[in-house]
Write an enzyme that holds these catalytic residues in place. Sequence first.
Site, short mmCIF file in Angstrom:
data_model
loop_
_atom_site.label_atom_id
_atom_site.label_comp_id
_atom_site.label_asym_id
_atom_site.label_seq_id
_atom_site.Cartn_x
_atom_site.Cartn_y
_atom_site.Cartn_z
N ASN A 13 0.16 2.53 -12.66
CA ASN A 13 -0.33 3.54 -13.59
C ASN A 13 0.82 4.21 -14.32
OD1 ASN A 13 -3.08 3.38 -12.77
ND2 ASN A 13 -2.62 4.70 -11.00
N ALA A 44 2.68 0.09 -7.59
CA ALA A 44 4.00 0.05 -8.24
C ALA A 44 4.98 0.96 -7.51
CB ALA A 44 3.87 0.46 -9.70
N GLY A 223 5.41 15.13 10.28
CA GLY A 223 5.78 13.75 10.60
C GLY A 223 4.59 12.82 10.62
N ASP A 252 3.52 7.03 -0.67
CA ASP A 252 3.80 5.63 -1.04
C ASP A 252 5.19 5.22 -0.54
OD1 ASP A 252 1.34 5.54 -2.36
OD2 ASP A 252 2.24 6.31 -4.21
#
Length: 301
Positions: A13, A44, A223, A252
């Site tokens: 995106n 991505a 965490g 990500d």
Amino acid sequence: MYDYDLLVVGSANADLVIGVERRPAPGETVLGSDLSVHPGGKGANQSLAAARLGARSALLARVGDDAHGRLLLDSQRAAGVDTTGVLVGGAPTGVALVTVDPSGDNSIVVSPGANARLTPDDIRAAGALFAAARVVSAQLEIPLETVTEVARTLPAGVRFVLNPSPPAPLPDDVLAACDPLVVNEHEAAVVLGGTAGDSPEDWARALLALGPRSVVITLGAAGALVADGRTGTVARVPSPRVEAVDTTGAGDAFTAALAWRLGLGEELAEAAAFAARVGAAAVTKAGAQESYPTADEVSAR
């Protein structure tokens, strides 16, 4: 011998980002900063984050034949990601509208665009990429039927890492292929159908009962928690204390680092500990892909 440490199947995106003092309530208008445009998308982001850490990564995605698509391809290639699997055309490139408040928290609305045109046929046509990958990761910013095809066509011995974001109920064969299933609290609740229990340990055990071989629950600044269905072990992994500037794309970066290190043969807790350090480093800088650290930068912390 594998050509790729990590093959990411997912979205690409253009992130349209505005800083705001606070996010608007329903029906309200607020003023924000100047608009900035960045390459993004969970797929991505993951492929680029892995490449920046030193992994040999490849991306299987679809972008539009437009300026945003070229921006995304350029950023992937500049980071060293193999873009052989990036298909072009069929719809405009996907767009994410991102607002970031002063605390670094964000809200995101995604228009899938070309991501919604990545089909099961595209997956079946990419057999050579899958055969060359040690680990395959996916997310849910592409059609669920496409992710299901990924799970069904994985070559023997290839590890599958799934972050079901945005969350949705998952087919049994997808759940059974996950090693691990990577979720945050909200995603865990959706996958479990609202029966998550009182603690992350409860969520992990309930998720394992659905079929994944292992589960990782991300807990933000606290965490992560890892649970391995083969050994029955459940353990917490701390995150370094940092001052968060922008959390966009940090999950990500975590998933990419986790998938890469699992492919190197590390145990789940060890790989998650490294991933937590990568995620913590990512939130100390603005943006998503711009914030991702190199392996040396992670080691220096």
